[in-house]
Scaffold this active site. Structure first.
Site, PDB file in Angstrom:
ATOM      1  N   CYS A   1      31.856 -32.249 -48.506  1.00  0.00           N
ATOM      2  CA  CYS A   1      32.822 -33.316 -48.837  1.00  0.00           C
ATOM      3  C   CYS A   1      33.608 -32.912 -50.093  1.00  0.00           C
ATOM      4  CB  CYS A   1      32.114 -34.630 -49.144  1.00  0.00           C
ATOM      5  SG  CYS A   1      31.373 -35.467 -47.738  1.00  0.00           S
TER       6      CYS A   1
ATOM      7  N   LYS B   1       8.801 -12.315 -56.774  1.00  0.00           N
ATOM      8  CA  LYS B   1       8.871 -13.498 -57.634  1.00  0.00           C
ATOM      9  C   LYS B   1       8.063 -14.662 -57.070  1.00  0.00           C
ATOM     10  CE  LYS B   1      13.288 -12.401 -59.741  1.00  0.00           C
ATOM     11  NZ  LYS B   1      14.703 -12.821 -59.950  1.00  0.00           N
TER      12      LYS B   1
ATOM     13  N   GLU C   1      27.248 -19.222 -50.248  1.00  0.00           N
ATOM     14  CA  GLU C   1      26.848 -19.144 -48.847  1.00  0.00           C
ATOM     15  C   GLU C   1      25.483 -19.809 -48.640  1.00  0.00           C
ATOM     16  OE1 GLU C   1      27.513 -15.407 -46.924  1.00  0.00           O
ATOM     17  OE2 GLU C   1      26.020 -15.884 -45.395  1.00  0.00           O
TER      18      GLU C   1
ATOM     19  N   ARG D   1       0.160 -39.057 -70.123  1.00  0.00           N
ATOM     20  CA  ARG D   1       1.413 -39.362 -70.821  1.00  0.00           C
ATOM     21  C   ARG D   1       2.543 -39.750 -69.872  1.00  0.00           C
ATOM     22  NH1 ARG D   1      -2.378 -38.786 -73.619  1.00  0.00           N
ATOM     23  NH2 ARG D   1      -2.390 -38.067 -75.781  1.00  0.00           N
TER      24      ARG D   1
ATOM     25  N   ALA E   1      15.933 -18.073 -62.484  1.00  0.00           N
ATOM     26  CA  ALA E   1      15.924 -18.915 -63.678  1.00  0.00           C
ATOM     27  C   ALA E   1      15.714 -20.385 -63.311  1.00  0.00           C
ATOM     28  CB  ALA E   1      17.243 -18.729 -64.435  1.00  0.00           C
TER      29      ALA E   1
ATOM     30  N   CYS F   1      34.665 -35.102 -43.152  1.00  0.00           N
ATOM     31  CA  CYS F   1      33.850 -33.929 -43.522  1.00  0.00           C
ATOM     32  C   CYS F   1      33.282 -33.259 -42.273  1.00  0.00           C
ATOM     33  CB  CYS F   1      32.714 -34.362 -44.433  1.00  0.00           C
ATOM     34  SG  CYS F   1      31.570 -33.023 -44.823  1.00  0.00           S
TER      35      CYS F   1
ATOM     36  N   CYS G   1      26.112 -14.680 -62.947  1.00  0.00           N
ATOM     37  CA  CYS G   1      25.223 -14.273 -64.040  1.00  0.00           C
ATOM     38  C   CYS G   1      25.230 -12.763 -64.223  1.00  0.00           C
ATOM     39  CB  CYS G   1      23.808 -14.746 -63.765  1.00  0.00           C
ATOM     40  SG  CYS G   1      23.699 -16.520 -63.636  1.00  0.00           S
TER      41      CYS G   1
ATOM     42  N   ASP H   1      11.605 -16.938 -52.176  1.00  0.00           N
ATOM     43  CA  ASP H   1      12.470 -16.000 -52.902  1.00  0.00           C
ATOM     44  C   ASP H   1      12.319 -14.609 -52.299  1.00  0.00           C
ATOM     45  OD1 ASP H   1      14.006 -15.922 -55.783  1.00  0.00           O
ATOM     46  OD2 ASP H   1      13.121 -14.004 -55.254  1.00  0.00           O
TER      47      ASP H   1
HETATM   48 ZN   LIG Z   1      30.154 -34.239 -46.247  1.00  0.00          ZN
END
Ligand SMILES: [Zn+2]
Length: 337
Positions: free
Chosen positions: A170, A82, A129, A8, A35, A240, A183, A56
């Site tokens: 940026c 997990k 972070e 498909r 999630a 940046c 959450c 994880d």
């Molecule tokens: Zn940047």
């Protein structure tokens, strides 16, 4: 190639038989397996993306099951890590795919090695972070990455191609100040996760199929409950610090990050130096002091009103301690600093 399995999506012209062969030969890194990570991994494995590495640090809990679609009650009862639970489930879903579950906390010491050799990184982390660290390594190695975040019914995403699109820094040169909603404080609904994971996975497929001109090119935000949709076209910041000056502050950080908060009432502690614990031996030693449960992958130790989950590399998650110092104290007392 088993073309019946993918028939498909082979019918879908941007993929086709050639594209499918390309996907089967592709490599995607997923950072985080909550999630977002489970939704992404599920879709990529079914699509036949040949190699998935899923990293994880956590184990499955009952409160995850409402939205973390690869896990079930048995995984929560077994407290499976997990990354391991996902690896097992994905192998049942599609045995063509090579899935590598890595039980690790991603940080500046290991992210470079974890990311090398992959074509795209999907963000399934849950904090700023980690995303700045991911942005640093992606810009350094010139790897595309796809930012995704969700809280309550609101989700945002952006695709970053180092060198051609803006990077995370940026847009947001510094992390937002103060406490932000997570959450753990305001909850999250699974459809919001499904929406953002679907956008991230679609973008990843376009990158793997070498169709960068079809990427959406925006910072997208959607509140699936309120049906409010926003998109902006951000610009690169020539000044940046990351993609301009190539200063990788999060990657090159020095000094210990031995303790950090994760979740509402948990503190994570790393061993100051890498170590290898014999969990069976530790279990026997801790037995007289509290309730001990040893699984194939970790040790759970309930003591002094707290619960320590201890991993073989010396990492521990302390739940229920009043503050990080108290958590460190328990770690030093029972595991040894
Ligand atoms: Zn940047």
């Amino acid at each position: 190639m088993n073309s019946e399995k993918y028939s498909r999506q082979i019918l879908f012209p941007p993929i086709g038989a050639q594209g499918q062969a390309k996907l089967l030969d592709s490599r995607v890194l997923i950072l985080g397996c909550g999630a977002l990570g489970t939704a992404q991994a599920n879709a990529l494995a079914r699509a036949g993306v040949g190699k998935l590495r899923i990293v994880d640090r956590d184990f499955v809990e009952e409160s995850n099951l409402q939205r973390q679609i690869l896990f079930d009650e048995a995984d929560a009862r077994a407290r499976l890590p997990k990354a391991i639970a996902a690896q097992r489930k994905l192998k049942q879903i599609n045995s063509d795919v090579q899935v590598e579950g890595v039980v690790e906390d991603v940080d500046h010491r290991n992210i470079d090695e974890l990311a090398r050799g992959f074509q795209v990184i999907l963000d399934a982390t849950d904090n700023f972070e980690a995303r700045y660290l991911l942005n640093d390594v992606a810009v350094k190695l010139a790897l595309p990455w796809i930012y995704g975040a969700v809280v309550a019914s609101y989700a945002t995403t952006m695709t970053i191609l180092p060198g051609s699109t803006p990077c995370l820094a940026c847009l947001f040169p510094v992390p937002p100040e103060g406490a932000y909603e997570t959450c753990d404080t305001v909850g999250v609904i699974a459809p919001a996760v499904a929406w953002v994971a679907a956008v991230q996975v679609t973008e990843a497929l376009k990158i793997l199929l070498d169709r960068p001109q079809e990427l959406h090119g925006a910072l997208l935000a959607y509140d699936i409950w309120k049906n409010q949709y926003h998109q902006v076209r951000p610009r690169r910041d020539p000044g940046c610090r990351v993609c301009g000056a190539r200063e990788f502050a999060y990657l090159n950080r020095t000094g210990p990050t031995h303790t950090r908060l994760c979740g509402r009432d948990s503190v994570q502690i790393h061993a100051a130096v890498p170590r290898r614990l014999d969990l069976a031996e530790l279990a026997a030693r801790l037995q007289p002091f509290g309730r001990v449960r040893l699984t194939e992958f970790l040790l759970i130790f309930a003591v002094e009103g707290c619960e320590l989950t201890i991993f073989p590399n010396g990492r521990a998650v302390v739940k229920g301690a009043p503050d990080p110092a108290a958590a460190r104290g328990l770690y030093a007392k029972y595991i040894g600093a």
